[in-house]
Design a protein around this motif. Structure first.
Motif, PDB file in Angstrom:
ATOM      1  N   ILE A  70      13.771  20.826 -30.299  1.00  0.00           N
ATOM      2  CA  ILE A  70      13.733  21.593 -31.542  1.00  0.00           C
ATOM      3  C   ILE A  70      13.820  23.066 -31.178  1.00  0.00           C
ATOM      4  N   VAL A  71      14.660  23.801 -31.883  1.00  0.00           N
ATOM      5  CA  VAL A  71      14.860  25.221 -31.626  1.00  0.00           C
ATOM      6  C   VAL A  71      14.361  26.018 -32.824  1.00  0.00           C
ATOM      7  N   TYR A  72      13.465  26.978 -32.553  1.00  0.00           N
ATOM      8  CA  TYR A  72      12.914  27.868 -33.570  1.00  0.00           C
ATOM      9  C   TYR A  72      13.354  29.306 -33.301  1.00  0.00           C
ATOM     10  N   ASP A  73      13.292  30.149 -34.348  1.00  0.00           N
ATOM     11  CA  ASP A  73      13.264  31.578 -34.070  1.00  0.00           C
ATOM     12  C   ASP A  73      11.795  31.982 -33.940  1.00  0.00           C
ATOM     13  N   GLN A  74      11.539  33.254 -33.627  1.00  0.00           N
ATOM     14  CA  GLN A  74      10.158  33.635 -33.327  1.00  0.00           C
ATOM     15  C   GLN A  74       9.266  33.728 -34.562  1.00  0.00           C
ATOM     16  N   SER A  75       9.857  33.666 -35.736  1.00  0.00           N
ATOM     17  CA  SER A  75       9.043  33.620 -36.945  1.00  0.00           C
ATOM     18  C   SER A  75       8.569  32.203 -37.251  1.00  0.00           C
ATOM     19  N   GLY A  76       9.076  31.224 -36.480  1.00  0.00           N
ATOM     20  CA  GLY A  76       8.742  29.834 -36.721  1.00  0.00           C
ATOM     21  C   GLY A  76       9.759  29.116 -37.583  1.00  0.00           C
ATOM     22  N   LYS A  77      10.859  29.791 -37.897  1.00  0.00           N
ATOM     23  CA  LYS A  77      11.913  29.181 -38.704  1.00  0.00           C
ATOM     24  C   LYS A  77      12.710  28.180 -37.868  1.00  0.00           C
ATOM     25  N   PHE A  78      12.962  27.025 -38.448  1.00  0.00           N
ATOM     26  CA  PHE A  78      13.761  25.997 -37.781  1.00  0.00           C
ATOM     27  C   PHE A  78      15.216  26.446 -37.682  1.00  0.00           C
ATOM     28  N   LEU A  79      15.793  26.329 -36.489  1.00  0.00           N
ATOM     29  CA  LEU A  79      17.189  26.685 -36.281  1.00  0.00           C
ATOM     30  C   LEU A  79      18.065  25.459 -36.062  1.00  0.00           C
ATOM     31  N   SER A  80      17.628  24.557 -35.203  1.00  0.00           N
ATOM     32  CA  SER A  80      18.444  23.374 -34.912  1.00  0.00           C
ATOM     33  C   SER A  80      17.598  22.349 -34.166  1.00  0.00           C
ATOM     34  N   ALA A  81      18.169  21.149 -34.028  1.00  0.00           N
ATOM     35  CA  ALA A  81      17.527  20.089 -33.247  1.00  0.00           C
ATOM     36  C   ALA A  81      18.600  19.167 -32.703  1.00  0.00           C
ATOM     37  N   TRP A  82      18.309  18.531 -31.576  1.00  0.00           N
ATOM     38  CA  TRP A  82      19.208  17.532 -31.018  1.00  0.00           C
ATOM     39  C   TRP A  82      18.396  16.547 -30.183  1.00  0.00           C
ATOM     40  N   THR A  83      19.028  15.469 -29.810  1.00  0.00           N
ATOM     41  CA  THR A  83      18.288  14.439 -29.081  1.00  0.00           C
ATOM     42  C   THR A  83      19.134  13.781 -28.009  1.00  0.00           C
ATOM     43  N   LEU A  84      18.445  13.298 -26.985  1.00  0.00           N
ATOM     44  CA  LEU A  84      19.030  12.422 -25.981  1.00  0.00           C
ATOM     45  C   LEU A  84      18.525  11.000 -26.175  1.00  0.00           C
ATOM     46  N   GLY A  85      17.785  10.780 -27.240  1.00  0.00           N
ATOM     47  CA  GLY A  85      17.276   9.458 -27.554  1.00  0.00           C
ATOM     48  C   GLY A  85      16.117   9.023 -26.669  1.00  0.00           C
ATOM     49  N   MET A  86      15.425   9.994 -26.063  1.00  0.00           N
ATOM     50  CA  MET A  86      14.329   9.679 -25.155  1.00  0.00           C
ATOM     51  C   MET A  86      13.013   9.566 -25.923  1.00  0.00           C
ATOM     52  N   ASP A  87      12.241   8.529 -25.641  1.00  0.00           N
ATOM     53  CA  ASP A  87      10.921   8.423 -26.260  1.00  0.00           C
ATOM     54  C   ASP A  87       9.811   8.807 -25.291  1.00  0.00           C
ATOM     55  N   ARG A  88      10.208   9.360 -24.115  1.00  0.00           N
ATOM     56  CA  ARG A  88       9.214   9.823 -23.144  1.00  0.00           C
ATOM     57  C   ARG A  88       9.620  11.172 -22.536  1.00  0.00           C
ATOM     58  N   ALA A  89      10.440  11.943 -23.261  1.00  0.00           N
ATOM     59  CA  ALA A  89      10.816  13.277 -22.780  1.00  0.00           C
ATOM     60  C   ALA A  89       9.558  14.114 -22.604  1.00  0.00           C
ATOM     61  N   HIS A  90       9.475  14.819 -21.489  1.00  0.00           N
ATOM     62  CA  HIS A  90       8.197  15.427 -21.121  1.00  0.00           C
ATOM     63  C   HIS A  90       8.322  16.866 -20.634  1.00  0.00           C
ATOM     64  N   GLY A  91       9.122  17.104 -19.597  1.00  0.00           N
ATOM     65  CA  GLY A  91       9.209  18.424 -18.985  1.00  0.00           C
ATOM     66  C   GLY A  91      10.443  19.180 -19.441  1.00  0.00           C
ATOM     67  N   LEU A  92      10.313  20.518 -19.530  1.00  0.00           N
ATOM     68  CA  LEU A  92      11.427  21.356 -19.972  1.00  0.00           C
ATOM     69  C   LEU A  92      11.441  22.636 -19.141  1.00  0.00           C
ATOM     70  N   CYS A 308       4.075  28.991 -23.918  1.00  0.00           N
ATOM     71  CA  CYS A 308       5.265  29.821 -23.716  1.00  0.00           C
ATOM     72  C   CYS A 308       4.911  31.227 -24.171  1.00  0.00           C
ATOM     73  N   ILE A 309       5.307  32.233 -23.404  1.00  0.00           N
ATOM     74  CA  ILE A 309       4.931  33.613 -23.671  1.00  0.00           C
ATOM     75  C   ILE A 309       6.177  34.386 -24.086  1.00  0.00           C
ATOM     76  N   ASP A 310       6.113  35.114 -25.213  1.00  0.00           N
ATOM     77  CA  ASP A 310       7.293  35.871 -25.641  1.00  0.00           C
ATOM     78  C   ASP A 310       7.220  37.309 -25.135  1.00  0.00           C
ATOM     79  N   GLN A 311       8.197  38.117 -25.546  1.00  0.00           N
ATOM     80  CA  GLN A 311       8.300  39.484 -25.033  1.00  0.00           C
ATOM     81  C   GLN A 311       7.150  40.368 -25.487  1.00  0.00           C
ATOM     82  N   ASP A 312       6.440  39.979 -26.538  1.00  0.00           N
ATOM     83  CA  ASP A 312       5.285  40.733 -27.023  1.00  0.00           C
ATOM     84  C   ASP A 312       3.964  40.151 -26.521  1.00  0.00           C
ATOM     85  N   GLU A 313       4.058  39.199 -25.602  1.00  0.00           N
ATOM     86  CA  GLU A 313       2.908  38.542 -24.994  1.00  0.00           C
ATOM     87  C   GLU A 313       2.107  37.698 -25.982  1.00  0.00           C
ATOM     88  N   ASN A 314       2.773  37.250 -27.042  1.00  0.00           N
ATOM     89  CA  ASN A 314       2.205  36.209 -27.887  1.00  0.00           C
ATOM     90  C   ASN A 314       2.339  34.880 -27.148  1.00  0.00           C
TER      91      ASN A 314
END
Length: 333
Positions: A70-92, A308-314
């Motif tokens: 799932i891809v968001y912008d920094q305001s929390g708005k949904f941008l896009s999503a995609w899948t590899l069909g994994m039900d145990r995806a874990h590390g990124l 995950c840390i952004d450029q403003d250290e949030n």
């Protein structure tokens, strides 16, 4: 006779952005509404990990096969999503190769794949059993990757045989190190790994030993250097931003010094690897140079799996086993 604890946490569930958590120079407002989506359209199961691309987009991996990423912008708005069909995806893991950025996704079912940011698979690492690195009886459950400055890849077999597997930039196996055990160079849940180049020093590997409440440092060739002990904190992967080291704490030793459900928090270390803040946890305390037990102090988080840390250290906090919740944002104050 039960073990008595010297720390007595008080619980108060943060409902809005007015509550400030953390310690010292690292304090945050809690935004629990950030990134909330319609679960009927964009469901999540466990929000395992998140990275930020060079455009400032927040990219999260989940083990929901309808939308692994799932891809968001920094305001929390949904941008896009995609899948590899994994039900145990874990590390990124995000790697910037100059011409483009890519993702390495670790799947607990035994796959480690490299994709574009849009989800096209461009490479895959064969299992160590298939390549003769492991015997047929050895378990392989990859949890994380990191990429060295020279392009080499390291894979954490965190839920399997507890080794870290080193491959060159072309995917050729180089070595493995670690393994299950209580020795300095061994692991109990070898959950995460990252490259540490803080302070302009030569790169080293920081490796999670979650059951040992620690990060362990190794050379890039897999030689043990030191342990960073974080008593009470079952840390997930190490995340470096600037001079600081951050981690989600999946459990703490809240009751009877045992791993306690729903007891997570976030921990932050400085450039000298001293804990300076525990948002959602007890204040770090050192006695005669020794870090004291750290546990959850506020019931804001259940099981923090990544930050995950952004450029403003949030800080954006992804959780496992937390009622299919979306990420929580901690706004730096």
């Amino acid at each position: 006779m039960g073990l008595a604890m010297s720390i007595s946490p008080s619980f108060s569930f943060a409902q809005n952005r007015d509550e400030v958590i953390g310690h010292g120079d690292f304090q945050y407002q809690v935004d629990q509404k950030w990134g909330m989506l319609d679960p009927s359209k964009v469901p999540v199961n466990n929000c395992h990990e998140m990275v930020m691309d060079r455009k400032g987009r927040m990219i999260m991996v989940t083990d929901e096969p309808k939308n692994n990423v799932i891809v968001y912008d920094q305001s929390g708005k949904f941008l896009s999503a995609w899948t590899l069909g994994m039900d145990r995806a874990h590390g990124l893991t995000l790697v910037d190769e100059g011409d483009a950025e890519y993702l390495w996704i670790s799947d607990n079912a035994g796959r480690v794949v490299k994709t574009t940011l849009e989800g096209t698979i461009v490479a895959e690492i064969a299992t160590p059993v298939k390549e003769g690195i492991y015997t047929e009886k050895m378990s392989y459950v990859p949890t994380e990757t990191t990429v060295a400055p020279n392009g080499d890849l390291y894979v954490a077999d965190g839920y399997g045989s507890q080794f870290f597997l080193h491959y060159d930039k072309d995917g050729k196996f180089v070595r493995k190190f670690g393994g299950s055990g209580s020795g300095d160079a061994q692991f109990s849940t070898a959950h995460g790994i990252t490259v540490d180049q803080r302070g302009g020093k030569a790169p080293t590997l920081l490796c999670t030993s979650r059951g040992h409440n620690s990060f362990k440092r190794f050379t890039m060739d897999g030689e043990y250097i030191e342990t960073i002990f974080l008593p009470g904190a079952f840390v997930c992967r190490p995340v470096i931003h600037g001079d600081n080291l951050y981690a989600g704490v999946c459990w703490s030793r809240l009751r009877y010094l045992e791993q306690t459900p729903d007891s997570g928090f976030v921990t932050i270390l400085d450039k000298d690897n001293k804990v300076v803040s525990n948002p959602g946890g007890t204040a770090p305390e050192y006695r005669n140079g020794d870090l004291q037990l750290m546990v959850q102090s506020e019931a804001i988080f259940k099981h923090c799996h990544d930050v995950c840390i952004d450029q403003d250290e949030n800080i954006y906090v992804c959780q496992w086993n937390a009622g299919k919740t979306y990420p929580i944002k901690l706004i730096r104050v």
